[in-house]
Design an enzyme around this catalytic site. Structure first.
Site, PDB file in Angstrom:
ATOM      1  N   GLU A   1      -4.803   1.568  -7.237  1.00  0.00           N
ATOM      2  CA  GLU A   1      -5.109   2.585  -6.646  1.00  0.00           C
ATOM      3  C   GLU A   1      -3.949   4.089  -6.723  1.00  0.00           C
ATOM      4  OE1 GLU A   1      -6.524   1.728  -2.042  1.00  0.00           O
ATOM      5  OE2 GLU A   1      -4.608   0.525  -2.229  1.00  0.00           O
TER       6      GLU A   1
ATOM      7  N   HIS B   1       0.697  -1.516   0.203  1.00  0.00           N
ATOM      8  CA  HIS B   1       0.221   0.040  -0.151  1.00  0.00           C
ATOM      9  C   HIS B   1       0.887   1.093  -0.059  1.00  0.00           C
ATOM     10  CE1 HIS B   1      -2.889   2.866   1.545  1.00  0.00           C
ATOM     11  NE2 HIS B   1      -3.666   1.898   0.875  1.00  0.00           N
TER      12      HIS B   1
END
Length: 265
Positions: free
Chosen positions: A179, A106
């Site tokens: 993302e 992430h």
């Protein structure tokens, strides 16, 4: 392990990371409400879609005890199987508990914890070795044209996936969470045209470069209800953050799936 842990992933999947927003009791209450709202949803009972939740580490065992449609995973995983790694949590332990997923790479961990491409590759290989499905987070840092963004994403995917896979369990399954870093926490997600253009290229190149990989390509980055229907067949689902804090958002997004499924190739 039970069938829910070992069964193939559905074609469509929605995931949620709670990060550190919820306490333990709040996490269990959220899961109980989502379970009640979605248990009989046709998208789930038909097998067309699946749900997963990534809570904080201490809440994982209690979440796994909740019978229902939501599969459980972790927001991070160690790069090593065992040893003197104080504070780390191994893929072996997560798999032993019954976790299905491990989030890796992430943008917040890359930025705040200085996670390198090499470390992300080690974590991905370790998760796969223990039968966990990596939720591999990738995305361009700055807002750039779709072709440039797709090229940056493919560099991250090629870097993260192990080149030697002969000894890894089959099927070799990965959830690729696209993302865009500039869209994480933003007021609005990236534009549907941009998402669709990037994901179309990434899907094609991933299939060509990793023909043995069973992957799902989902979008995160301020994802919310209403977006999936606009993206159509460009993605296989969504990776939800704060817009899923209201449990009612989850069945609302599942309601968008029939139209999306009709658009699938």
């Amino acid at each position: 392990m039970d069938d829910a842990v070992t069964s193939p992933l559905p074609d469509r999947i929605l995931g949620t990371s709670l990060k550190m927003y919820f306490g333990h009791r709040q996490t269990l209450d959220w899961l109980a409400e989502v379970t009640a709202l979605t248990r009989d949803h046709p998208a789930l009972t038909s097998g067309a879609a699946g749900l997963f939740l990534l809570p904080q580490f201490p809440s994982i065992p209690a979440c796994l005890e909740t019978a229902g449609p939501v599969l459980i995973g972790a927001q991070n995983v160690a790069a090593h199987d065992s040893g003197p790694w104080t504070g780390e949590v191994s893929a072996a332990v997560l798999a032993e508990l019954g976790c299905r997923f491990a989030e890796i790479g992430h943008a917040e961990r890359r930025r705040h914890f200085s996670e390198t491409e090499g470390l992300i590759r080690e974590k991905t290989a370790t998760a796969l070795r223990h039968g966990l499905i990596p939720v591999l987070c990738v995305g361009e840092v700055d807002a750039v044209p779709a072709e440039e963004a797709a090229a940056e994403v493919m560099v991250q995917i090629r870097s993260a996936l192990p080149t030697a896979t002969a000894d890894l369990p089959r099927p070799l399954t990965v959830v690729i969470a696209y993302e865009p870093v500039w869209a994480i926490g933003a007021a609005e997600p990236a534009g549907p045209d941009h998402i669709a253009a990037v994901c179309t290229v990434v899907r094609s190149r991933t299939r060509a470069q990793f023909p043995g990989l069973d992957f799902r390509l989902i979008y995160g980055g301020s994802a919310r209800p209403g977006l999936l229907a606009r993206l159509g067949a460009a993605v296989d689902g969504l990776f939800l953050g704060r817009f899923a804090h209201d449990p009612a958002a989850v069945p609302a997004i599942l309601d968008e799936l029939p139209d999306v499924i009709k658009l699938s190739p």
